[in-house]
Design a protein around this motif. Structure first.
Motif, PDB file in Angstrom:
ATOM      1  N   ARG A   9      -1.301   1.247  12.920  1.00 49.27           N
ATOM      2  CA  ARG A   9       0.062   1.487  13.393  1.00 49.27           C
ATOM      3  C   ARG A   9       0.325   0.746  14.706  1.00 49.27           C
ATOM      4  O   ARG A   9       1.352   0.081  14.871  1.00 49.27           O
ATOM      5  N   ARG A  13       2.834  -2.485  14.690  1.00 56.02           N
ATOM      6  CA  ARG A  13       4.067  -2.316  15.467  1.00 56.02           C
ATOM      7  C   ARG A  13       4.203  -3.456  16.473  1.00 56.02           C
ATOM      8  O   ARG A  13       5.281  -4.023  16.645  1.00 56.02           O
ATOM      9  N   LEU A  39       0.967  -0.247   3.791  1.00 53.43           N
ATOM     10  CA  LEU A  39       2.233   0.485   3.836  1.00 53.43           C
ATOM     11  C   LEU A  39       2.745   0.620   5.262  1.00 53.43           C
ATOM     12  O   LEU A  39       3.951   0.516   5.514  1.00 53.43           O
ATOM     13  N   ILE A  40       1.841   0.814   6.206  1.00 57.45           N
ATOM     14  CA  ILE A  40       2.224   0.888   7.614  1.00 57.45           C
ATOM     15  C   ILE A  40       2.816  -0.442   8.073  1.00 57.45           C
ATOM     16  O   ILE A  40       3.829  -0.480   8.780  1.00 57.45           O
ATOM     17  N   GLU A  43       6.297  -0.642   6.804  1.00 62.21           N
ATOM     18  CA  GLU A  43       7.172   0.245   7.573  1.00 62.21           C
ATOM     19  C   GLU A  43       7.565  -0.378   8.900  1.00 62.21           C
ATOM     20  O   GLU A  43       8.745  -0.358   9.297  1.00 62.21           O
ATOM     21  N   GLU A  44       6.595  -0.949   9.604  1.00 57.54           N
ATOM     22  CA  GLU A  44       6.873  -1.515  10.925  1.00 57.54           C
ATOM     23  C   GLU A  44       7.712  -2.782  10.831  1.00 57.54           C
ATOM     24  O   GLU A  44       8.586  -3.023  11.671  1.00 57.54           O
ATOM     25  N   GLU A  46       9.900  -3.453   8.435  1.00 59.79           N
ATOM     26  CA  GLU A  46      11.260  -3.048   8.082  1.00 59.79           C
ATOM     27  C   GLU A  46      11.971  -2.437   9.286  1.00 59.79           C
ATOM     28  O   GLU A  46      13.175  -2.693   9.498  1.00 59.79           O
ATOM     29  N   ARG A  47      11.268  -1.652  10.056  1.00 62.83           N
ATOM     30  CA  ARG A  47      11.862  -1.052  11.249  1.00 62.83           C
ATOM     31  C   ARG A  47      12.310  -2.129  12.239  1.00 62.83           C
ATOM     32  O   ARG A  47      13.320  -1.967  12.931  1.00 62.83           O
ATOM     33  N   GLU A  84       3.981   3.107  -4.336  1.00 66.94           N
ATOM     34  CA  GLU A  84       4.404   3.690  -3.059  1.00 66.94           C
ATOM     35  C   GLU A  84       5.341   2.803  -2.254  1.00 66.94           C
ATOM     36  O   GLU A  84       5.965   3.282  -1.305  1.00 66.94           O
ATOM     37  N   CYS A  85       5.445   1.534  -2.595  1.00 62.83           N
ATOM     38  CA  CYS A  85       6.271   0.634  -1.778  1.00 62.83           C
ATOM     39  C   CYS A  85       7.602   0.295  -2.437  1.00 62.83           C
ATOM     40  O   CYS A  85       8.283  -0.652  -2.027  1.00 62.83           O
ATOM     41  N   ASP A  87      10.443   1.864  -2.342  1.00 55.40           N
ATOM     42  CA  ASP A  87      11.662   2.266  -1.638  1.00 55.40           C
ATOM     43  C   ASP A  87      12.017   1.372  -0.454  1.00 55.40           C
ATOM     44  O   ASP A  87      13.035   1.597   0.204  1.00 55.40           O
ATOM     45  N   PHE A  88      11.182   0.375  -0.161  1.00 56.36           N
ATOM     46  CA  PHE A  88      11.525  -0.529   0.931  1.00 56.36           C
ATOM     47  C   PHE A  88      12.704  -1.400   0.503  1.00 56.36           C
ATOM     48  O   PHE A  88      12.737  -1.935  -0.604  1.00 56.36           O
TER      49      PHE A  88
END
Length: 260
Positions: A9, A13, A39-40, A43-44, A46-47, A84-85, A87-88
């Motif tokens: 993470r 990030r 997946l992390i 997430e980062e 996309e954020r 699991e991916c 929904d991105f």
């Protein structure tokens, strides 16, 4: 170290922030072989507003004790990651066998079938250095060239992205063009790792489809502008090393080739 989700993470990030800071908003990127960390990373990215493709690396041989999966684990974790991916919104999965020496025939066959069944893109490495190419030849004596080790498993197709291609000869470049595969060129790591100097003028002038990357792990700066500057210098270095059989790349030619 990315098996530690806290470390992953923090790392990803910072990576996502630094990519945007350096002007990169579109990526095709390798994660590690760890599904949660991949997946992390998604997430980062996309954020941070980064879009593109992310791949969970597959490695079931020649990875050492801490960087290797079993074939069954690699298959299971890849399928779970793909579920699991979904929904991105701005990031899509890309199948990522690290390279031929790190994947058994069984794993490559599975990934090829998965690419066909789900119409998934593929990224990997190709002809980066001579020792790697010799190892591939020993592992696949039935294949005349490196690229054929991907083709025989259905991984050599339209949209396939192959990093480096430093030592791709005319036959391999023609195979890329025919299949619709793309060379992901990274001048800086080639220089840092002493892999060799690719024939950039041939690639940039349309002999193959070429894209540019920074190769996060193999260089000291993320900026693609620095990568472009090094790419402009590389053909001139190649000119003197071959000797003078390959012309350099001028500023106007670089603009015609699509460099900023």
């Amino acid at each position: 170290r990315c098996a530690d989700e806290g470390y992953a993470r923090e790392l990803y990030r910072r990576l996502a922030h630094d990519l945007v800071k350096n002007g990169t908003t579109r990526v095709s990127i390798f994660s590690s072989l760890h599904r949660p960390a991949t997946l992390i990373l998604m997430e980062e990215l996309e954020r941070a507003g980064v879009r593109g493709y992310v791949g969970k690396v597959n490695m079931d041989r020649n990875g050492g004790e801490r960087l290797q999966e079993t074939t069954e684990e690699s298959i299971r974790e890849t399928l779970r990651w793909l579920e699991e991916c979904q929904d991105f919104r701005g990031l899509k999965p890309i199948l990522t066998p690290r390279f031929t020496p790190s994947c058994t025939d069984a794993l490559m066959a599975f990934l090829g079938q998965l690419a066909r069944e789900r119409d998934l893109p593929v990224q990997s490495h190709l002809s980066e250095n001579r020792a790697e190419m010799e190892l591939v030849g020993r592992l696949h004596p039935d294949c005349r060239q490196y690229w054929e080790t991907y083709a025989k498993f259905g991984l050599w197709k339209e949209g396939t992205l192959m990093a480096h291609c430093v030592h791709s000869d005319r036959r391999e470049r023609e195979a890329m063009l025919s299949a619709g595969a793309t060379s992901g060129h990274r001048a800086a790591p080639i220089n840092a790792l002493c892999s060799g100097i690719p024939p950039d003028r041939l690639m940039l002038n349309g002999v193959v489809n070429a894209a540019f990357g920074s190769d996060v792990a193999g260089r000291t700066r993320l900026s693609l502008f620095d990568g472009v500057a090094m790419t402009l210098r590389a053909p001139n270095e190649r000119t003197t090393s071959d000797p003078w059989e390959t012309a350099g790349l001028s500023g106007p030619e670089s603009s015609d080739a699509g460099l900023p």
